[in-house]
Design a protein around this motif. Structure first.
Motif, PDB file in Angstrom:
ATOM      1  N   ALA A 191     -56.330   1.327 151.486  1.00 53.65           N
ATOM      2  CA  ALA A 191     -56.972   0.729 150.310  1.00 53.65           C
ATOM      3  C   ALA A 191     -56.109   0.896 149.061  1.00 53.65           C
ATOM      4  N   GLY A 192     -54.986   1.628 149.203  1.00 48.92           N
ATOM      5  CA  GLY A 192     -54.078   1.787 148.068  1.00 48.92           C
ATOM      6  C   GLY A 192     -54.351   3.025 147.228  1.00 48.92           C
ATOM      7  N   LEU A 193     -55.223   3.923 147.689  1.00 44.42           N
ATOM      8  CA  LEU A 193     -55.504   5.139 146.908  1.00 44.42           C
ATOM      9  C   LEU A 193     -54.361   6.144 146.966  1.00 44.42           C
ATOM     10  N   ALA A 194     -53.550   6.040 148.000  1.00 44.84           N
ATOM     11  CA  ALA A 194     -52.368   6.908 148.134  1.00 44.84           C
ATOM     12  C   ALA A 194     -51.406   6.183 149.064  1.00 44.84           C
ATOM     13  N   LYS A 195     -50.160   6.679 149.079  1.00 46.44           N
ATOM     14  CA  LYS A 195     -49.167   6.024 149.944  1.00 46.44           C
ATOM     15  C   LYS A 195     -49.135   6.715 151.311  1.00 46.44           C
ATOM     16  N   PHE A 196     -48.966   5.937 152.369  1.00 48.77           N
ATOM     17  CA  PHE A 196     -48.770   6.555 153.687  1.00 48.77           C
ATOM     18  C   PHE A 196     -47.563   7.489 153.598  1.00 48.77           C
ATOM     19  N   GLY A 197     -47.703   8.673 154.160  1.00 49.64           N
ATOM     20  CA  GLY A 197     -46.601   9.639 154.149  1.00 49.64           C
ATOM     21  C   GLY A 197     -46.684  10.628 153.007  1.00 49.64           C
ATOM     22  N   ASP A 198     -47.576  10.406 152.055  1.00 49.21           N
ATOM     23  CA  ASP A 198     -47.655  11.305 150.894  1.00 49.21           C
ATOM     24  C   ASP A 198     -48.622  12.460 151.193  1.00 49.21           C
ATOM     25  N   GLY A 199     -48.055  13.571 151.671  1.00 52.24           N
ATOM     26  CA  GLY A 199     -48.860  14.731 152.064  1.00 52.24           C
ATOM     27  C   GLY A 199     -49.611  15.336 150.902  1.00 52.24           C
ATOM     28  N   ASP A 200     -48.976  15.390 149.722  1.00 54.42           N
ATOM     29  CA  ASP A 200     -49.651  15.993 148.565  1.00 54.42           C
ATOM     30  C   ASP A 200     -50.863  15.168 148.142  1.00 54.42           C
ATOM     31  N   ALA A 201     -50.710  13.840 148.228  1.00 56.35           N
ATOM     32  CA  ALA A 201     -51.845  12.978 147.866  1.00 56.35           C
ATOM     33  C   ALA A 201     -52.995  13.196 148.842  1.00 56.35           C
ATOM     34  N   ALA A 231     -64.723   7.899 157.851  1.00 57.37           N
ATOM     35  CA  ALA A 231     -63.884   6.695 157.795  1.00 57.37           C
ATOM     36  C   ALA A 231     -64.703   5.423 157.631  1.00 57.37           C
ATOM     37  N   ALA A 232     -65.870   5.356 158.287  1.00 61.31           N
ATOM     38  CA  ALA A 232     -66.664   4.117 158.232  1.00 61.31           C
ATOM     39  C   ALA A 232     -67.133   3.858 156.801  1.00 61.31           C
ATOM     40  N   THR A 233     -67.665   4.895 156.148  1.00 60.60           N
ATOM     41  CA  THR A 233     -68.154   4.739 154.772  1.00 60.60           C
ATOM     42  C   THR A 233     -66.985   4.437 153.830  1.00 60.60           C
ATOM     43  N   THR A 234     -65.888   5.158 154.001  1.00 59.15           N
ATOM     44  CA  THR A 234     -64.726   4.952 153.126  1.00 59.15           C
ATOM     45  C   THR A 234     -64.249   3.500 153.224  1.00 59.15           C
ATOM     46  N   ALA A 235     -64.216   2.971 154.447  1.00 62.90           N
ATOM     47  CA  ALA A 235     -63.766   1.580 154.632  1.00 62.90           C
ATOM     48  C   ALA A 235     -64.725   0.605 153.952  1.00 62.90           C
ATOM     49  N   LYS A 236     -66.010   0.869 154.060  1.00 65.06           N
ATOM     50  CA  LYS A 236     -66.999  -0.033 153.432  1.00 65.06           C
ATOM     51  C   LYS A 236     -66.847  -0.019 151.914  1.00 65.06           C
ATOM     52  N   VAL A 237     -66.749   1.188 151.365  1.00 68.73           N
ATOM     53  CA  VAL A 237     -66.701   1.301 149.904  1.00 68.73           C
ATOM     54  C   VAL A 237     -65.446   0.626 149.346  1.00 68.73           C
ATOM     55  N   PHE A 238     -64.316   0.772 150.063  1.00 64.01           N
ATOM     56  CA  PHE A 238     -63.065   0.220 149.520  1.00 64.01           C
ATOM     57  C   PHE A 238     -62.680  -1.130 150.134  1.00 64.01           C
ATOM     58  N   GLY A 239     -63.583  -1.687 150.929  1.00 64.06           N
ATOM     59  CA  GLY A 239     -63.337  -3.036 151.456  1.00 64.06           C
ATOM     60  C   GLY A 239     -62.149  -3.118 152.396  1.00 64.06           C
ATOM     61  N   LEU A 256     -65.526  10.331 144.410  1.00 59.45           N
ATOM     62  CA  LEU A 256     -64.514   9.907 145.391  1.00 59.45           C
ATOM     63  C   LEU A 256     -64.525  10.840 146.603  1.00 59.45           C
ATOM     64  N   GLY A 257     -64.602  12.153 146.326  1.00 60.58           N
ATOM     65  CA  GLY A 257     -64.623  13.123 147.418  1.00 60.58           C
ATOM     66  C   GLY A 257     -65.811  12.929 148.337  1.00 60.58           C
ATOM     67  N   ARG A 258     -66.957  12.630 147.758  1.00 59.64           N
ATOM     68  CA  ARG A 258     -68.157  12.438 148.586  1.00 59.64           C
ATOM     69  C   ARG A 258     -68.038  11.196 149.461  1.00 59.64           C
ATOM     70  N   ILE A 259     -67.350  10.190 148.939  1.00 60.69           N
ATOM     71  CA  ILE A 259     -67.150   8.977 149.749  1.00 60.69           C
ATOM     72  C   ILE A 259     -66.251   9.314 150.936  1.00 60.69           C
ATOM     73  N   ALA A 281     -60.407   8.875 157.537  1.00 56.21           N
ATOM     74  CA  ALA A 281     -60.888   8.408 156.225  1.00 56.21           C
ATOM     75  C   ALA A 281     -59.726   8.350 155.223  1.00 56.21           C
ATOM     76  N   ILE A 282     -58.847   9.340 155.267  1.00 54.11           N
ATOM     77  CA  ILE A 282     -57.713   9.340 154.327  1.00 54.11           C
ATOM     78  C   ILE A 282     -56.773   8.176 154.637  1.00 54.11           C
ATOM     79  N   ALA A 283     -56.569   7.906 155.917  1.00 55.55           N
ATOM     80  CA  ALA A 283     -55.704   6.770 156.282  1.00 55.55           C
ATOM     81  C   ALA A 283     -56.324   5.454 155.804  1.00 55.55           C
ATOM     82  N   VAL A 284     -57.643   5.342 155.908  1.00 56.32           N
ATOM     83  CA  VAL A 284     -58.328   4.148 155.392  1.00 56.32           C
ATOM     84  C   VAL A 284     -58.122   4.070 153.874  1.00 56.32           C
ATOM     85  N   ALA A 285     -58.254   5.229 153.213  1.00 48.90           N
ATOM     86  CA  ALA A 285     -58.050   5.260 151.750  1.00 48.90           C
ATOM     87  C   ALA A 285     -56.618   4.866 151.404  1.00 48.90           C
TER      88      ALA A 285
END
Ligand code: SF4
Lengths: 201, 578
Positions: free
Chosen positions: B367-377, B399-407, B391-394, B360-364
């Motif tokens: 979606a541009g919510l964080a950069k790949f490689g950014d552990g703190d994010a 991963a499936a829901t996160t992808a749907k919500v953020f297209g 956001l946390g609940r999404i 789910a985080i990789a999907v996020a």
């Protein structure tokens, strides 16, 4: 070909700092046309008994190999060695695995190659038990690395490595490694790195 | 272990307890029992978080005995993540203790009134269930600390964190380990959300004053257990690779094979693999005074788990498993073992499945919510889940829901569940299992025990290339059977190579129950379980179209092999032909 050589006279505990490099890969020089089996026994100094007993997965360029006696190694090829691994995927990757069909698309098949006998460079990667068992042997025999990687390693772990090293020789002459580090490096050439473990002499 | 405890959370006047014999489910344990109860008693169209669903907790057939490796527990329900039947299993102490208490299963039924939270305490004197408002929204580690103060640290606990209470799709159920830490999880399929929907925060199991379960033929049992342990100790995987490095020993190998999904399944190799490999992490653990060789329950002789300390030598988390190191590491582009261990701790603490969270985080990140490689994010995103922000609940819904919500098109899921750590384009055979498993994309559903030993679906000639469909089928059958014994699936590696070790397992079962089962009977059990699961899923609305990988696995090439998934629909549809 002859390579400039760094020789580190150090205690056995220094080998730990080189283990990530052995996982990432280093070069070994061989002759074109050699099979995987001959490469491992002849150029890497691994015994036949060890290969059949412990080396359970061999990959060439990321593809698992089933026939190590007929598959040849090529210039700039990457040869990774692993012990027996867990999981269905670990089992699939084994030499001659009954699950080989499940990774058929990436399996490396034997095929004829150039046998000119010219020098080639093969990248070797050591994983898990092979790293633990044979890593120090490779370091003693000497591995080829880009000079830059050796220096980067010293930048990262210099003080720890120096505390285990009595002497650093470059082509047989003492060299002030610390001074060279402060001068900065951008060397892309291959050099030989060897360790002489003092507590084993 | 001949009783079933049913707790009806909807009963008038508060939860009602009922104990019955397990005569209706003879000879069943672990996954066989959870599947039989769910398939037989839950309406396939039931809402997974509604009153009609049930949560079944069942130790394996050999749990609570002196059999080595017998401490796995199965947790079954209709999954809120997949909408199909689910069995998630976990290590830890719970299986052994629950079996000694005599329970073949605990079944949570109904649903507590909204806002009510309960704790269940079971000991040799009986079962007590009380309201537990003081535990509301406590993370697992804090919860277990509180329990320690009242019950000591010799009990075993099955609990949910805030994610379970919020009924999130990626919520797990935690089981305490030998050190009384909530580190072992039945992670997959949102089983924690179902426990949350029942209003049960924790089950405290206390076997003080009770002994190991006794075999019917102690002599034969002891002998078989000895052969079994000997087989595990001498095998290269179970005797050496797993104890030395843990499951994470796979990182280098899978990365080299180009099947290590990186940056949300865009590449098959991760440049930072050697920084997070099992070899490197075991070295860090040793240097920091942690323990790289550790069992998750008493009686484990393989000891693939471990502890991970921070830079100051203080316990940070358990040794992250291969799947976690991949999900939170390569799949998010993170190559810092300390950050990965922190993410592992947060998942365990909030009660989340590390695989679906990493996906789910990789999907996020895609979606541009964080950069790949950014552990703190990544850490902050998991903390959002713990806080229960929108956001946390999404993200906590998987991963499936996160992808749907953020297209995001690239959602690596099958039947709504995130794929584990092997890219099916490089390793096609695993894709067959991901696509067709009754559980959604699942690697353990295809974990192996040799088809040759079980002889399910015919003997596989090691010198002949068998089809991956046949192999996947055989592995799924065998896995379902092993999941019913309570044995850790990691025994499979020794069994793969050593038929005498497999025979010792059957001998143990026979000596314990006074049976005369053969390998064919074990295979038949595996088929029976899969048939029940498959039928349930069909009635829940699943069709052949659900047995497919997402389309991009057929069209987007995966470097370095530039591979596509090429198994045909016809082949996938033939997996369950028996
Ligand atoms: S091998 Fe690992 S997962 Fe299995 S029981 Fe032992 S510690 Fe737990």
């Amino acid at each position: 070909m002859k390579y400039d050589t760094f020789l580190l006279k150090c205690s056995g505990s220094a080998t730990g700092y080189f283990m990530p490099e052995l996982q990432t890969g280093f070069s070994i020089s061989a002759k074109e046309g050699v099979t995987i089996y001959s490469f491992l026994t002849g150029y890497c100094g691994i015994s036949d008994e060890y290969i059949s007993g412990k080396v359970k997965t061999i990959m060439i360029d990321g593809g698992p190999v089933d026939d190590i006696f007929n598959t040849k190694i090529h210039d700039k090829g990457v040869c990774a060695l692993s012990g027996a691994m867990p999981g269905i995927v670990g089992a699939m990757m084994r030499i001659g695995s009954p699950y080989a069909a499940m990774r058929e698309s990436i399996t490396v098949k034997p095929e004829g190659g150039d046998e000119s006998g010219r020098e080639i460079l093969v990248d070797v990667k050591l994983f898990n038990v092979i790293l633990a068992d044979k890593g120090a042997d490779f370091l003693k025999r000497g591995i080829l690395l880009r000079e830059k990687r050796i220096f980067n390693l010293f930048i990262k772990h210099g003080n720890d490595i120096f505390s285990c090293c009595r002497e650093v020789l470059f082509n047989g002459k003492p060299v002030d490694f610390k001074k060279q580090l402060t001068d900065g490096v951008s060397m892309d050439r291959l050099v030989m790195l060897k360790l002489e473990m003092e507590d084993e002499r | 272990m001949d009783k079933i405890l049913r707790i009806n959370m909807s009963a008038k006047g508060g939860p009602a307890l009922k104990e019955e014999s397990n005569a209706k489910y003879p000879g069943m344990g672990g996954r066989a029992l959870t599947t039989a109860i769910i398939a037989g008693e839950v309406h396939p169209m039931a809402n997974p978080l509604g009153e009609e669903n049930k949560l079944v907790i069942a130790p394996g057939l050999l749990s609570g005995s002196a059999a080595a490796m017998s401490g796995r527990i199965s947790i079954g329900c209709k999954s809120p993540l997949t909408g199909g039947i689910k069995e998630a299993n976990s290590g830890g102490q719970a299986a052994q203790v629950m079996a000694r208490l005599g329970y073949a299963a605990i079944v949570l039924e109904g649903r507590a009134p909204e806002g009510e939270l309960y704790k269940v305490v079971i000991n040799k004197d009986g079962v007590k269930i009380d309201k537990a408002p003081e535990y509301k929204m406590l993370p697992n580690y804090d919860l277990i600390e509180k329990v320690k103060a009242t019950h000591g640290d010799k009990v075993a606990c099955i609990s949910i964190g805030p994610a379970g209470e919020m009924k999130l799709g990626a919520a797990s159920i935690a089981c305490t380990d030998m050190e009384f830490r909530p580190t072992r999880h039945a992670g997959r399929g949102g089983v924690g959300a179902v426990m949350g929907s029942k209003g049960v925060k924790i089950i405290i199991l206390d076997d003080a004053g009770l002994e190991n379960r006794k075999p019917a033929d102690p002599e034969k049992f002891r002998e078989a257990n000895k052969v079994f342990v000997e087989g595990l100790r001498t095998h290269a995987v179970t005797g050496s690779a797993l104890p030395a490095y843990g499951t994470n020993v796979l990182v280098n190998l899978i990365n080299e094979a180009g099947g290590f999904p990186t940056n949300n399944f865009k590449e098959g190799r991760f440049a930072g693999a050697s920084s997070i490999s099992g070899e490197t992490i075991a070295d860090i653990e040793t240097k920091r005074g942690a323990n790289p060789t550790h069992g998750c329950h008493r009686g484990c002789v393989i000891r693939c788990s471990g502890t991970y300390h921070d830079k100051n030598g203080k316990f940070l988390s358990k040794q992250p498993e291969y799947e976690t190191v991949w999900a939170h590491g390569a799949n998010c582009g993170i190559d810092d073992p300390d950050k990965i261990a922190m993410l592992d701790f947060l998942d365990d603490n909030y009660g989340l499945d590390t695989i679906d969270m990493g996906a789910a985080i990789a999907v996020a990140m895609d979606a541009g919510l964080a950069k790949f490689g950014d552990g703190d994010a990544a850490i902050n995103l998991i903390k959002e889940v713990g806080k229960g922000t929108p956001l946390g609940r999404i993200i906590g819904s998987g991963a499936a829901t996160t992808a749907k919500v953020f297209g995001v098109e690239r959602a690596p899921v099958v039947k709504g569940q995130a794929m584990p750590a092997y890219d099916p384009r490089a390793i096609q055979g695993i894709g067959v299992t991901y696509a067709t498993s009754t559980q959604g994309a699942d690697h353990t559903a295809g974990y192996c025990i040799t088809a040759n030993v079980l002889k399910v679906g015919g003997f596989v000639d090691p010198l002949k290339s068998e089809g991956q469909v046949e192999l996947s089928r055989n592995l799924q059958i065998a896995t379902a059977a092993i999941d019913s014994t309570g044995m850790c699936l990691f025994i499979a590696f020794a069994i793969l190579d050593q038929p005498e070790t497999f025979q010792a397992l059957i001998d143990m079962l026979n000596a314990f129950y006074g049976l005369s089962m053969t390998a064919d009977d074990v295979a038949a059990l595996g088929k029976q379980i899969l048939t029940m699961e498959r039928d349930f899923n069909k009635k829940a609305g699943f069709t052949a179209l659900d047995d497919r990988l997402p389309r991009y696995f057929y069209t987007e090439k995966l470097p370095p092999h530039n591979a596509l998934f090429t198994v045909t629909d016809e082949e996938l549809d033939s997996v369950y032909n028996w």
